[in-house]
Scaffold this motif. Structure first.
Motif, PDB file in Angstrom:
ATOM      1  N   VAL A 132      57.831 -42.198 -22.957  1.00  0.00           N
ATOM      2  CA  VAL A 132      57.829 -41.101 -23.439  1.00  0.00           C
ATOM      3  C   VAL A 132      58.722 -41.105 -24.646  1.00  0.00           C
ATOM      4  O   VAL A 132      58.156 -41.014 -25.795  1.00  0.00           O
ATOM      5  CB  VAL A 132      58.555 -40.175 -22.844  1.00  0.00           C
ATOM      6  N   GLY A 133      59.654 -41.963 -25.112  1.00  0.00           N
ATOM      7  CA  GLY A 133      60.821 -42.273 -25.909  1.00  0.00           C
ATOM      8  C   GLY A 133      60.316 -43.165 -27.328  1.00  0.00           C
ATOM      9  O   GLY A 133      60.478 -42.655 -28.295  1.00  0.00           O
ATOM     10  N   ARG A 134      59.510 -44.361 -26.989  1.00  0.00           N
ATOM     11  CA  ARG A 134      58.491 -44.861 -27.959  1.00  0.00           C
ATOM     12  C   ARG A 134      57.530 -44.019 -28.170  1.00  0.00           C
ATOM     13  O   ARG A 134      57.497 -44.217 -29.832  1.00  0.00           O
ATOM     14  CB  ARG A 134      58.172 -46.446 -27.416  1.00  0.00           C
ATOM     15  N   ARG A 135      56.969 -42.804 -27.984  1.00  0.00           N
ATOM     16  CA  ARG A 135      55.747 -42.343 -28.567  1.00  0.00           C
ATOM     17  C   ARG A 135      56.630 -41.124 -29.418  1.00  0.00           C
ATOM     18  O   ARG A 135      56.105 -40.540 -30.407  1.00  0.00           O
ATOM     19  CB  ARG A 135      55.158 -41.153 -27.848  1.00  0.00           C
ATOM     20  N   LEU A 136      57.989 -40.772 -28.418  1.00  0.00           N
ATOM     21  CA  LEU A 136      58.250 -39.673 -29.084  1.00  0.00           C
ATOM     22  C   LEU A 136      58.758 -39.962 -30.853  1.00  0.00           C
ATOM     23  O   LEU A 136      58.741 -39.140 -31.438  1.00  0.00           O
ATOM     24  CB  LEU A 136      59.481 -38.774 -28.441  1.00  0.00           C
ATOM     25  N   VAL A 137      60.093 -41.168 -30.522  1.00  0.00           N
ATOM     26  CA  VAL A 137      60.051 -42.207 -32.089  1.00  0.00           C
ATOM     27  C   VAL A 137      59.196 -41.853 -33.206  1.00  0.00           C
ATOM     28  O   VAL A 137      59.569 -41.580 -34.685  1.00  0.00           O
ATOM     29  CB  VAL A 137      60.762 -43.265 -31.102  1.00  0.00           C
ATOM     30  N   ALA A 138      57.652 -42.052 -32.264  1.00  0.00           N
ATOM     31  CA  ALA A 138      57.265 -43.194 -33.785  1.00  0.00           C
ATOM     32  C   ALA A 138      56.352 -41.351 -34.877  1.00  0.00           C
ATOM     33  O   ALA A 138      56.223 -41.175 -35.312  1.00  0.00           O
ATOM     34  CB  ALA A 138      55.876 -43.629 -33.316  1.00  0.00           C
ATOM     35  N   GLU A 139      56.820 -40.266 -33.430  1.00  0.00           N
ATOM     36  CA  GLU A 139      56.185 -39.048 -34.237  1.00  0.00           C
ATOM     37  C   GLU A 139      56.943 -39.037 -34.890  1.00  0.00           C
ATOM     38  O   GLU A 139      56.472 -37.695 -36.323  1.00  0.00           O
ATOM     39  CB  GLU A 139      55.394 -38.002 -32.853  1.00  0.00           C
ATOM     40  N   LEU A 140      58.417 -39.036 -34.576  1.00  0.00           N
ATOM     41  CA  LEU A 140      59.641 -38.337 -35.272  1.00  0.00           C
ATOM     42  C   LEU A 140      59.694 -38.237 -36.591  1.00  0.00           C
ATOM     43  O   LEU A 140      59.884 -37.961 -37.738  1.00  0.00           O
ATOM     44  CB  LEU A 140      60.858 -38.413 -34.505  1.00  0.00           C
ATOM     45  N   VAL A 141      59.222 -39.820 -36.841  1.00  0.00           N
ATOM     46  CA  VAL A 141      59.874 -40.439 -38.293  1.00  0.00           C
ATOM     47  C   VAL A 141      58.118 -40.295 -38.709  1.00  0.00           C
ATOM     48  O   VAL A 141      57.866 -40.218 -40.491  1.00  0.00           O
ATOM     49  CB  VAL A 141      59.305 -42.244 -37.488  1.00  0.00           C
ATOM     50  N   ARG A 142      57.273 -39.981 -37.959  1.00  0.00           N
ATOM     51  CA  ARG A 142      55.810 -39.647 -39.205  1.00  0.00           C
ATOM     52  C   ARG A 142      56.307 -38.400 -39.595  1.00  0.00           C
ATOM     53  O   ARG A 142      55.229 -38.521 -40.689  1.00  0.00           O
ATOM     54  CB  ARG A 142      54.470 -39.434 -37.962  1.00  0.00           C
ATOM     55  N   ARG A 143      57.146 -37.061 -39.146  1.00  0.00           N
ATOM     56  CA  ARG A 143      57.027 -35.561 -39.212  1.00  0.00           C
ATOM     57  C   ARG A 143      58.432 -35.526 -40.336  1.00  0.00           C
ATOM     58  O   ARG A 143      58.640 -35.144 -40.774  1.00  0.00           O
ATOM     59  CB  ARG A 143      57.564 -34.557 -38.235  1.00  0.00           C
ATOM     60  N   GLY A 144      59.032 -37.054 -40.886  1.00  0.00           N
ATOM     61  CA  GLY A 144      60.070 -37.456 -42.148  1.00  0.00           C
ATOM     62  C   GLY A 144      61.225 -38.194 -41.209  1.00  0.00           C
ATOM     63  O   GLY A 144      62.326 -37.571 -41.844  1.00  0.00           O
ATOM     64  N   PHE A 145      61.920 -37.384 -40.112  1.00  0.00           N
ATOM     65  CA  PHE A 145      62.825 -37.269 -39.405  1.00  0.00           C
ATOM     66  C   PHE A 145      63.479 -38.727 -39.401  1.00  0.00           C
ATOM     67  O   PHE A 145      62.555 -39.589 -39.312  1.00  0.00           O
ATOM     68  CB  PHE A 145      63.162 -36.816 -37.685  1.00  0.00           C
ATOM     69  N   ALA A 146      64.813 -38.952 -39.394  1.00  0.00           N
ATOM     70  CA  ALA A 146      65.325 -40.856 -39.702  1.00  0.00           C
ATOM     71  C   ALA A 146      65.856 -40.276 -37.944  1.00  0.00           C
ATOM     72  O   ALA A 146      66.200 -39.477 -37.589  1.00  0.00           O
ATOM     73  CB  ALA A 146      66.721 -40.423 -40.244  1.00  0.00           C
ATOM     74  N   VAL A 147      65.804 -41.429 -37.429  1.00  0.00           N
ATOM     75  CA  VAL A 147      65.576 -41.734 -35.941  1.00  0.00           C
ATOM     76  C   VAL A 147      66.872 -42.757 -35.518  1.00  0.00           C
ATOM     77  O   VAL A 147      66.717 -44.142 -35.783  1.00  0.00           O
ATOM     78  CB  VAL A 147      63.985 -41.914 -35.023  1.00  0.00           C
ATOM     79  N   THR A 148      67.526 -42.214 -34.769  1.00  0.00           N
ATOM     80  CA  THR A 148      68.041 -43.572 -34.493  1.00  0.00           C
ATOM     81  C   THR A 148      68.129 -43.741 -33.074  1.00  0.00           C
ATOM     82  O   THR A 148      68.340 -43.639 -32.203  1.00  0.00           O
ATOM     83  CB  THR A 148      70.356 -43.203 -34.045  1.00  0.00           C
ATOM     84  N   VAL A 149      67.981 -44.731 -32.193  1.00  0.00           N
ATOM     85  CA  VAL A 149      67.337 -45.138 -31.103  1.00  0.00           C
ATOM     86  C   VAL A 149      68.470 -46.132 -30.820  1.00  0.00           C
ATOM     87  O   VAL A 149      68.847 -47.223 -30.835  1.00  0.00           O
ATOM     88  CB  VAL A 149      66.417 -45.840 -30.626  1.00  0.00           C
ATOM     89  N   PRO A 150      69.587 -45.681 -29.091  1.00  0.00           N
ATOM     90  CA  PRO A 150      70.009 -46.514 -28.719  1.00  0.00           C
ATOM     91  C   PRO A 150      69.975 -47.782 -27.389  1.00  0.00           C
ATOM     92  O   PRO A 150      68.388 -46.945 -26.709  1.00  0.00           O
ATOM     93  CB  PRO A 150      71.550 -45.668 -27.987  1.00  0.00           C
ATOM     94  N   SER A 151      69.951 -48.617 -26.962  1.00  0.00           N
ATOM     95  CA  SER A 151      69.116 -50.096 -27.163  1.00  0.00           C
ATOM     96  C   SER A 151      70.595 -50.720 -25.443  1.00  0.00           C
ATOM     97  O   SER A 151      71.554 -51.182 -26.842  1.00  0.00           O
ATOM     98  CB  SER A 151      68.125 -50.033 -27.665  1.00  0.00           C
ATOM     99  N   ARG A 152      69.910 -51.192 -24.734  1.00  0.00           N
ATOM    100  CA  ARG A 152      71.145 -52.177 -24.947  1.00  0.00           C
ATOM    101  C   ARG A 152      70.978 -53.653 -25.290  1.00  0.00           C
ATOM    102  O   ARG A 152      71.626 -54.210 -24.966  1.00  0.00           O
ATOM    103  CB  ARG A 152      70.686 -52.432 -23.138  1.00  0.00           C
ATOM    104  N   ASN A 153      69.738 -53.947 -25.425  1.00  0.00           N
ATOM    105  CA  ASN A 153      69.414 -54.881 -26.150  1.00  0.00           C
ATOM    106  C   ASN A 153      68.876 -54.304 -27.615  1.00  0.00           C
ATOM    107  O   ASN A 153      67.334 -54.826 -27.407  1.00  0.00           O
ATOM    108  CB  ASN A 153      68.919 -55.712 -25.379  1.00  0.00           C
TER     109      ASN A 153
END
Length: 314
Positions: free
Chosen positions: A15-36
């Motif tokens: 779900v996260g990858r799709r949500l991040v892409a949609e947030l960016v499309r709507r004009g939000f800046a997004v920070t995504v934490p990852s282990r790598n």
């Protein structure tokens, strides 16, 4: 309500990858934490996305990630754990949520969107029990929260139709535990749309949304539908609960746990919903037949899918 930077925990998942892409499309800046960070190349190329190597279970990393953010989205969750005692579920669902709430308070982040599940807090499974405990923490946090309880989520790369497709291609007969368990599968795009609309609408603060699709299917019907899409003739063998539980207990020791005792216990409750969260948010439900045939590579269904897409945009 003006939002600029959102931190999405679990942003590297289905779900996260799709949500991040949609947030960016709507004009939000997004920070995504990852282990790598270096393994998240598809996210790294998205404009407006910052992928940060971090340990989300470390309080200092949580504070650093949230500093200057306007909202946090918690998608972190697991369907299975190592062992059978519930410690993995407790850590991923309850302990992390409690740590996130504390970090939000310390960083001044007021807005929190929490992924949960239908039937959270009900039934015998560790999964549902800990989902419910996490919800309780969110409700008592004093933050501006919104909780989402989806049924099983489908879409390309899912753990539902795609997983059964792999099994059906290999096995002429599929023994199925809890074959009568009922679901209302919801499209991943509708789930992400629900999160985005909640971010943009202050009226969703303090609300819980059950998120489910238009069609209610038993587990056996889901498997048969998948087989039909693939053009395969397969026998589905519903197992009585005694054998289904035995099957789950055996799979507890299989690497990767394709099925488990906790999954079996979760399936004892139907995931069909009651109060329509997508309707409340003004979201039209995407039918299974508009997505899954194409998802499974069935070209004959593509014209129908295209017609449905064009009609929806009209």
């Amino acid at each position: 309500m003006s939002l600029s930077r959102i931190v999405v925990f679990g942003g590297t998942g289905f779900v996260g990858r799709r949500l991040v892409a949609e947030l960016v499309r709507r004009g939000f800046a997004v920070t995504v934490p990852s282990r790598n960070r270096e393994r998240q190349r598809d996210l790294l190329v998205l404009p407006g996305v910052e992928v940060v190597t971090a340990d989300v279970y470390a309080a200092a990393d949580l504070r650093r990630l949230l500093d200057g953010a306007q909202a946090a989205i918690n998608l972190i969750g697991i369907l299975n754990e190592r062992g059978r005692r519930g410690h993995g579920f407790q850590r991923a669902h309850v302990d992390f949520t409690d740590s996130l709430i504390a970090a939000c308070r310390a960083s001044g982040v007021r807005r929190l969107l929490q992924m949960s599940a239908l039937n959270a807090g009900r039934g015998e499974s560790h999964y549902l029990r800990t989902r419910g405990q996490a919800e309780d923490s969110v409700r008592g946090s004093g933050l501006e929260w919104t909780i989402f309880q989806p049924s099983v989520i489908f879409g390309p790369g899912d753990g539902l139709f795609d997983r059964f497709a792999k099994l059906l291609r290999l096995a002429p007969v599929l023994p199925l535990a809890r074959a009568g368990a009922r679901f209302a599968p919801v499209y991943v795009g509708d789930v992400t749309e629900a999160f985005v609309r909640a971010l943009e609408d202050p009226a969703t603060i303090g609300q819980l949304y059950e998120i489910y699709g238009a069609e209610t299917l038993s587990l056996a019907e889901i498997v048969r539908y998948t087989a039909r899409c693939l053009g395969l003739r397969r026998a589905i063998l519903p197992l009585p609960d005694a054998l289904g539980r035995l099957q789950a207990a055996i799979f507890d020791f299989v690497p990767g746990k394709p099925f488990s005792t906790d999954n079996f216990l979760s399936l004892k409750r139907d995931a069909v919903g009651g109060i329509d969260g997508l309707y409340r948010l003004g979201i039209e439900k995407t039918p299974i037949d508009a997505i899954v045939p194409q998802q499974l590579g069935v070209g004959a269904r593509q014209p129908r899918h295209d017609r449905w897409r064009r009609a929806r945009r009209a």
